[in-house]
Design an enzyme around this catalytic site. Structure first.
Site, PDB file in Angstrom:
ATOM      1  CD1 TRP A  14      -2.354   1.868   2.143  1.00  0.00           C
ATOM      2  CD2 TRP A  14      -2.848   1.413   0.007  1.00  0.00           C
ATOM      3  NE1 TRP A  14      -3.337   2.749   1.732  1.00  0.00           N
ATOM      4  CE2 TRP A  14      -3.659   2.494   0.425  1.00  0.00           C
ATOM      5  CE3 TRP A  14      -2.971   0.965  -1.312  1.00  0.00           C
ATOM      6  CZ2 TRP A  14      -4.582   3.115  -0.422  1.00  0.00           C
ATOM      7  CZ3 TRP A  14      -3.886   1.583  -2.158  1.00  0.00           C
ATOM      8  CH2 TRP A  14      -4.682   2.645  -1.709  1.00  0.00           C
ATOM      9  CB  ALA A 139      -2.258  -2.424  -2.940  1.00  0.00           C
ATOM     10  CE  LYS A 190      -9.249  -3.032   6.584  1.00  0.00           C
ATOM     11  NZ  LYS A 190      -8.459  -3.880   5.668  1.00  0.00           N
ATOM     12  CG  ASP A 243     -11.117  -0.901   4.328  1.00  0.00           C
ATOM     13  OD1 ASP A 243     -10.844  -1.745   3.445  1.00  0.00           O
ATOM     14  OD2 ASP A 243     -10.261  -0.431   5.094  1.00  0.00           O
ATOM     15  NE  ARG A 254      -2.252  -7.123   3.207  1.00  0.00           N
ATOM     16  CZ  ARG A 254      -1.726  -5.899   3.089  1.00  0.00           C
ATOM     17  NH1 ARG A 254      -0.452  -5.759   2.790  1.00  0.00           N
ATOM     18  NH2 ARG A 254      -2.469  -4.835   3.263  1.00  0.00           N
TER      19      ARG A 254
HETATM   20  P1  13P Z   1      -5.718  -6.699   3.858  1.00  0.00           P
HETATM   21  O1  13P Z   1      -4.706  -6.056   4.733  1.00  0.00           O
HETATM   22  O2  13P Z   1      -6.510  -7.758   4.565  1.00  0.00           O
HETATM   23  O3  13P Z   1      -5.113  -7.210   2.579  1.00  0.00           O
HETATM   24  O4  13P Z   1      -6.786  -5.584   3.503  1.00  0.00           O
HETATM   25  C1  13P Z   1      -6.622  -4.768   2.408  1.00  0.00           C
HETATM   26  C2  13P Z   1      -7.341  -3.506   2.598  1.00  0.00           C
HETATM   27  O5  13P Z   1      -7.179  -2.838   3.599  1.00  0.00           O
HETATM   28  C3  13P Z   1      -8.274  -3.082   1.544  1.00  0.00           C
HETATM   29  O6  13P Z   1      -8.817  -1.825   1.790  1.00  0.00           O
END
Ligand code: 13P
Length: 329
Positions: A14, A139, A190, A243, A254
């Site tokens: 990111w 990302a 989240k 989100d 992830r």
């Molecule tokens: P992860 O860290 O679980 O990949 O989440 C990605 C995210 O924050 C999408 O907005």
């Protein structure tokens, strides 16, 4: 006037993506801890470890020199994992120019202190306007230029507007807010709930279970977030529901992945060791439970996630009664 100098701390998926966006309008430098990543970005305009195959904005430069990266910055954007942000800022503190705004991209809480990232920033770098950029932003989709949006929350409208100009593009739409607490809490929580959805997916529970968990998760997230000072409408917006949804359904998440593998019966240590990235929810869950306990808020879904991650409760126990009914039973 010269272009603003933006420094992004963190060469993960990111941090790299946001640096690539910021490089369209500003003079952007990405600090990566690993010099091999910085060197690869400068040579190939790609981040081979975290975003292999995706071209970054020409003109984006990278470095592994933290001091050099921060001392030039008019704006600092922090994309370092939650448990490392404090240490990185402490190394940088004497070289950050006074009063410059600092934007966190981090969706997690500091484990021991239970602090939000802007609280950590405020402790290490007092006197800087500190805020957060957060939204449903996988990302690899953003870096490819697919339409996405996010909320940028700053404590004051002036810096929010200035920073909106740094990260907003026609395909990455940035809305401003002054609810820093709400946006940060939403981003941290989240991930905890995406782990829960992953459990169900790993066990083979269906879409009803997924929809139930997401809906009840939004309720838990909102209750804690409002109790901590966030605004209810924030949790219904991009940084909240938006989100939560993407993290709970995306095959690229992830956090959902860790939940999914736990649901399939793999041990946590083995799953984490096999990943080259961090799932923030794993370390954030315990901090969330303590925050909830401190406010007397019941969070049944987060509690189950905590039991699986930190108290070795089997995932099947968590989902007993929610599994797809076996024919004949
Ligand atoms: P992860 O860290 O679980 O990949 O989440 C990605 C995210 O924050 C999408 O907005």
């Amino acid at each position: 006037a010269r272009k603003p100098r933006v420094t992004v701390l963190g060469g993960g998926t990111w941090g790299t993506t946001v640096a690539s966006i910021a490089a369209r309008r500003t003079d952007t430098l990405l600090w990566a801890r690993d010099p091999r990543i910085a060197e690869a970005i400068n040579r190939t305009q790609q981040n081979p470890r975290y975003l292999a195959g995706f071209d970054l904005t020409p003109g984006l430069r990278a470095t592994a020199d933290l001091v050099g990266a921060v001392e030039r910055a008019d704006v600092l954007i922090a994309g370092v994992p939650a448990q490392y942000l404090r240490a990185v800022l402490e190394r940088a503190v004497d070289h950050v120019r006074p009063f410059i705004p600092i934007v966190s991209l981090v969706k997690g809480l500091e484990q021991g202190s239970r602090k939000r990232m802007t609280e950590v920033i405020g402790e290490v770098l007092p006197g800087h306007p500190a805020g957060v950029l957060s939204g449903p932003n996988i990302a690899r989709e953003v870096v490819q230029g697919f339409a996405a949006a996010a909320t940028l929350a700053m404590p004051d409208h002036h810096s929010a507007q200035m920073l909106q100009g740094v990260v907003n593009t026609s395909r990455y739409r940035v809305y401003t807010s002054e609810d820093v607490v709400g946006v940060e809490i939403a981003g941290a929580l989240k991930n905890v709930f995406a782990l829960a959805v992953g459990f169900g997916d790993g066990l083979g529970a269906g879409d009803n279970t997924r929809a139930m968990v997401i809906t009840r998760s939004l309720h838990e997230l909102t209750r804690l977030g409002v109790a901590l000072g966030g605004r209810a409408e924030t949790f219904a917006g991009l940084a909240g529901l938006g989100d939560l949804l993407v993290t709970c359904i995306s095959p690229h998440s992830r956090n959902r992945y860790v939940g999914l593998e736990l649901g399939r019966g793999r041990p946590l240590e083995e799953i984490l060791a096999s990943m080259n990235q961090i799932a923030e929810g794993v370390r954030t869950t315990a901090a969330v439970m303590k925050l909830a306990a401190g406010r007397g808020i019941d969070m049944p879904i987060a509690r189950e996630v905590d039991a699986v991650l930190n108290h070795r409760q089997p995932v099947e126990k968590t989902y007993r009664g929610l599994l797809r009914a076996t024919p004949g039973h």
